[in-house]
Design an enzyme around this catalytic site. Structure first.
Site, mmCIF file in Angstrom:
data_model
loop_
_atom_site.group_PDB
_atom_site.id
_atom_site.type_symbol
_atom_site.label_atom_id
_atom_site.label_comp_id
_atom_site.label_asym_id
_atom_site.label_seq_id
_atom_site.Cartn_x
_atom_site.Cartn_y
_atom_site.Cartn_z
ATOM 1 N N GLY A 100 8.364 4.236 1.141
ATOM 2 C CA GLY A 100 9.054 5.466 1.514
ATOM 3 C C GLY A 100 10.549 5.316 1.354
ATOM 4 O O GLY A 100 11.038 4.361 0.753
ATOM 5 N N GLY A 101 11.278 6.278 1.921
ATOM 6 C CA GLY A 101 12.729 6.271 1.766
ATOM 7 C C GLY A 101 13.404 5.114 2.456
ATOM 8 O O GLY A 101 14.453 4.651 2.012
ATOM 9 N N MET A 102 12.802 4.615 3.551
ATOM 10 C CA MET A 102 13.489 3.553 4.291
ATOM 11 C C MET A 102 12.634 2.310 4.486
ATOM 12 O O MET A 102 13.081 1.340 5.080
ATOM 13 C CB MET A 102 13.936 4.071 5.659
ATOM 14 C CG MET A 102 12.795 4.361 6.613
ATOM 15 S SD MET A 102 13.404 4.748 8.251
ATOM 16 C CE MET A 102 11.863 4.815 9.161
ATOM 17 N N ASP A 147 10.448 13.891 11.972
ATOM 18 C CA ASP A 147 10.126 13.763 10.540
ATOM 19 C C ASP A 147 8.657 14.094 10.301
ATOM 20 O O ASP A 147 7.950 13.383 9.601
ATOM 21 C CB ASP A 147 10.449 12.346 10.051
ATOM 22 C CG ASP A 147 10.497 12.264 8.522
ATOM 23 O OD1 ASP A 147 10.643 13.317 7.866
ATOM 24 O OD2 ASP A 147 10.377 11.156 7.981
ATOM 25 N N LYS A 156 5.068 -2.237 8.328
ATOM 26 C CA LYS A 156 6.110 -1.425 7.712
ATOM 27 C C LYS A 156 7.420 -2.201 7.797
ATOM 28 O O LYS A 156 7.943 -2.442 8.891
ATOM 29 C CB LYS A 156 6.222 -0.078 8.417
ATOM 30 C CG LYS A 156 7.325 0.805 7.883
ATOM 31 C CD LYS A 156 7.130 2.259 8.286
ATOM 32 C CE LYS A 156 6.052 2.908 7.477
ATOM 33 N NZ LYS A 156 6.018 4.379 7.602
ATOM 34 N N ILE A 200 0.807 -1.222 0.000
ATOM 35 C CA ILE A 200 0.000 0.000 0.000
ATOM 36 C C ILE A 200 0.837 1.267 0.000
ATOM 37 O O ILE A 200 0.286 2.366 -0.067
ATOM 38 C CB ILE A 200 -0.965 0.020 1.206
ATOM 39 C CG1 ILE A 200 -0.194 -0.108 2.527
ATOM 40 C CG2 ILE A 200 -2.008 -1.059 1.074
ATOM 41 C CD1 ILE A 200 -1.104 -0.017 3.749
ATOM 42 N N GLY A 201 2.170 1.142 0.071
ATOM 43 C CA GLY A 201 2.987 2.349 0.042
ATOM 44 C C GLY A 201 4.464 2.038 0.153
ATOM 45 O O GLY A 201 4.862 0.922 0.484
ATOM 46 N N VAL A 251 5.384 -0.429 2.986
ATOM 47 C CA VAL A 251 4.230 -0.678 3.844
ATOM 48 C C VAL A 251 3.264 -1.638 3.143
ATOM 49 O O VAL A 251 2.967 -1.471 1.958
ATOM 50 C CB VAL A 251 3.499 0.634 4.194
ATOM 51 C CG1 VAL A 251 2.354 0.355 5.162
ATOM 52 C CG2 VAL A 251 4.468 1.635 4.799
#
Length: 696
Positions: free
Chosen positions: A21-23, A135, A41, A18-19, A26
């Site tokens: 990111g940088g690290m 963040d 995650k 579903i997603g 998900v």
């Protein structure tokens, strides 16, 4: 990359990605233990093999897991499974604030303030537990379908920023505070700056600083003034713009001191959009009561105009003007003297601040110093007549918590019951209202009650004393998943558990049972008979296609009675099928009659004895010592011959009674094989009739 259908911890089934990111990546997953959807995650590979980073990541994520607030995404578990490191958290069905801004453009004032108050409340709750997010950005803020706003990834960014400062790890540089950009010390005010940039984007439709690369954007945070958001959206109300500009000051001491102050100003502007927030604060503030210096109207005007000092113009002198003008020389000298005085003044000021040399020790100063030394947040909470301060009920039993809240005029509702390694069964493990918050009397507080640890101590279950079916049934009662692996074993009966792995397991995790297939049988191969009783030896020989030969007895001081001392053919020897193997049993042979030619009577038995009927419902967790004997009536008297010496067995175990050659009394053509309780020989567990025939 995890594919749909993959199981983690034998509990979480991956449904879809579903997603990313940088690290991390998900996934949406199904928890089959608690039957609920979760978000997982998973750390990307570049972070998964750095031990120092993993330890930091785990520590910070565990700290975040202790947060319980309506505006914070709940963390359920932090797991290290081989090379995978992941966080299991609450799944919010909705969109990120970033997507919402991109779809809507500039948000209207009241909508932006409503979202901002929820975000700020979540951040304030974390700050009260000394957790700095580091963040804050629209990508980490989720708006659910029912309008609830939640902040995600608390504690995670802190672990990353402690390890590396590259843009990929820290997150989007567009929201980074100046002190983070220069690698300096970060505290709660860093989150306030990032919150201000996020609020700026909500109302202006864009971030204040753009650039060709991350370095250019970071430098802009350090050097360039923030363009007032009204230049992009004239409809922004004055009070909201003031809040944004104060949150995004370069110097931390010129920003808000605490997120609670931001929330108070947001609420003031929500009621009166034209309110002059800074003027109101200055009127209310006592002299020297706040270490944060308020902006003057001139400073605010300069910020709004985005003024910069004009760059000095380059002066070109003709070749003939080489001589220095005396007046210019005097001006340069004067500037140098003034600069020197300023430098000395700055040094004296800094020394006085560090040593407290010129700072009067007022009661206010003493209180401020004490608060700083004890690292306690100096947050003033105002409680009205119909409000109470929320107590902490964590660790209380359900009844204790209900009583404590009732004493404060509050009510309690149990919203969930979950497993916890930190709280005992029946204790409150989380509360929806944070300790110290001012709440209206009569408010209903939601709590989560601990079900206790879902770890099962397998050693206490005595699995190695059970059959595989019995062990599997017991483990499934404990909500554990079971895998079987079969392997031959010379000592553990076929179908019984040899060993298991791991030693402890949580509900939903997998347990491997290693099940005996009995001795490794090769047709005609002589088994190891030494150390076994006669029943087992005959069964092993029959299984290998061999037969029992001559059985003799020999007294022994070292081998228990009824146990085989020696055998005529060494184990491993391959014989033709139906060959005979003789063996010697410890003890004295029971006297049996024979005729002059040496003839005698023999019989055999092949039965299975179930002990469950004898022991009853407790058979699965009980054990008993049994003995197998032959009962015959000779000349009117009962004569007993031991066939299997006493042995300890699990009550739920089925006992094979297989003896191919039983020597009985001469002239007696019948008898009974009895399985008896070795500790009470009068208790016959099972009996089987046996016919005898002459042999010789």
């Amino acid at each position: 990359m995890l594919n749909p259908g993959t199981y983690l911890q034998n509990r979480y089934e991956i449904l879809e990605k579903i997603g990313s990111g940088g690290m991390s990546v998900v996934y949406k997953a199904q928890c089959h233990t608690l039957n609920r959807l979760v978000a997982i995650k998973v750390l990307k590979e570049e972070f998964a093999f750095d031990r120092a980073f993993i330890d930091k990541f785990r520590m910070e994520a565990q700290a975040a897991a202790r947060l319980s607030h309506p505006n914070i995404v709940s963390v359920y578990d932090v797991v290290e499974e081989g090379a995978l490191h992941y966080i299991v958290m609450e799944l919010i069905e909705g969109v990120t604030l970033k997507s919402y801004i991109e779809k809507r453009g500039c948000l209207e004032n009241k909508e932006a303030i409503g979202i901002a108050i929820q975000v700020a409340s979540g951040i304030a709750a974390a700050h009260s537990h000394h957790i700095v997010h580091r963040d804050i950005k629209p990508q980490n803020i989720i708006i659910s379908r029912d309008g609830k706003v939640k902040v995600a990834d608390f504690g995670i960014a802190k672990a990353v920023s402690a390890q590396t400062m590259n843009a990929t790890a820290v997150g989007s540089v567009h929201y980074i505070s100046p002190e983070q950009a220069r690698g300096g010390y970060c505290d709660e005010r860093s989150d306030i700056y990032s919150f201000g940039i996020t609020l700026y984007e909500m109302v202006a439709g864009k971030v204040p600083f753009e650039g060709d690369n991350t370095v250019a954007v970071a430098l802009a945070h350090l050097e360039d003034p923030v363009v007032p958001p009204t230049e992009y959206n004239p409809d922004i109300c004055p009070g909201l713009e003031q809040i944004i500009l104060k949150c995004t000051q370069k110097r931390p001491d010129m920003r808000y001191g605490a997120m609670e102050d931001v929330i108070a100003d947001l609420r003031r502007v929500l009621v009166d959009p034209q309110a002059d927030v800074l003027a109101a604060v200055q009127e209310e503030a006592e002299p020297d009561a706040d270490s944060t210096r308020m902006l003057t109207k001139e400073e605010m005007g300069a910020i709004k105009e985005g003024r910069r000092r004009p760059a000095p113009r380059k002066k070109h002198r003709d070749a003939e003007e080489d001589d220095v003008n005396p007046q210019f020389d005097r001006i340069v000298t004067a500037i140098g003297v003034v600069a020197a005085i300023l430098i000395v003044a700055v040094v004296i000021f800094l020394l006085s601040r560090l040593t407290g040399l010129f700072t009067p020790r007022t009661s206010e100063n003493i209180r401020t110093t004490a608060a700083a030394e004890t690292s306690l947040p100096a947050v003033e909470v105002t409680i009205s007549d119909n409000q109470v301060s929320m107590p902490s009920i964590l660790g209380m039993t359900e009844e204790e918590a209900r009583r404590a809240l009732s004493d404060c005029g509050l009510t309690m509702t149990v919203t969930a019951r979950e497993y916890s390694d930190n709280y005992e069964e029946g204790q409150v493990m989380s509360q929806t209202v944070v300790e110290g918050d001012a709440v209206e009397q009569g408010t209903d507080v939601g709590v989560t009650i601990s079900l206790g640890s879902d770890k099962v101590d397998l050693a206490a279950l005595n699995l190695t004393q059970m059959t595989a079916d019995q062990a599997e049934a017991l483990l499934k009662e404990k909500n554990l998943l079971v895998q079987r692996r079969e392997e031959p074993n010379d000592t553990v009966p076929q179908g019984n558990v040899i060993r298991y792995s791991p030693e402890t397991a949580k509900a939903g995790e997998n347990v491997t049972l290693y099940v005996s297939t009995g001795p490794q049988v090769v047709p005609g191969q002589v088994p190891e008979l030494r150390g076994r009783d006669q029943v087992t030896a005959d069964a092993l020989l029959a299984g290998a296609g061999l037969t029992t030969g001559t059985v003799t007895y020999e007294a022994s001081d070292t081998v228990p009675e009824g146990i085989i001392i020696n055998q005529s053919v060494e184990p491993g020897t391959i014989l033709p099928l139906q060959s005979t193997v003789d063996y010697v049993i410890s003890g004295a042979e029971t006297e049996t009659e024979s005729d002059e030619s040496g003839s005698y009577y023999v019989g055999s038995i092949d039965q299975t004895c179930s002990l469950g009927d004898y022991i009853g419902p407790a058979a699965q967790s009980s054990s008993i010592r049994i003995l197998v004997r032959l009962k015959q009536t000779v000349n009117g008297d009962d004569v007993y011959t031991t066939l299997m010496s006493p042995r300890l067995v699990v009550g739920a175990q089925d006992i094979p009674i297989v003896i191919s050659r039983i020597r009985g009394a001469y002239g007696v053509d019948s008898g009974t094989v009895e399985v008896v309780d070795a500790d009470d020989l009068d208790n016959v567990i099972a009996s089987y009739p046996v016919a005898f025939f002459p042999a010789g």
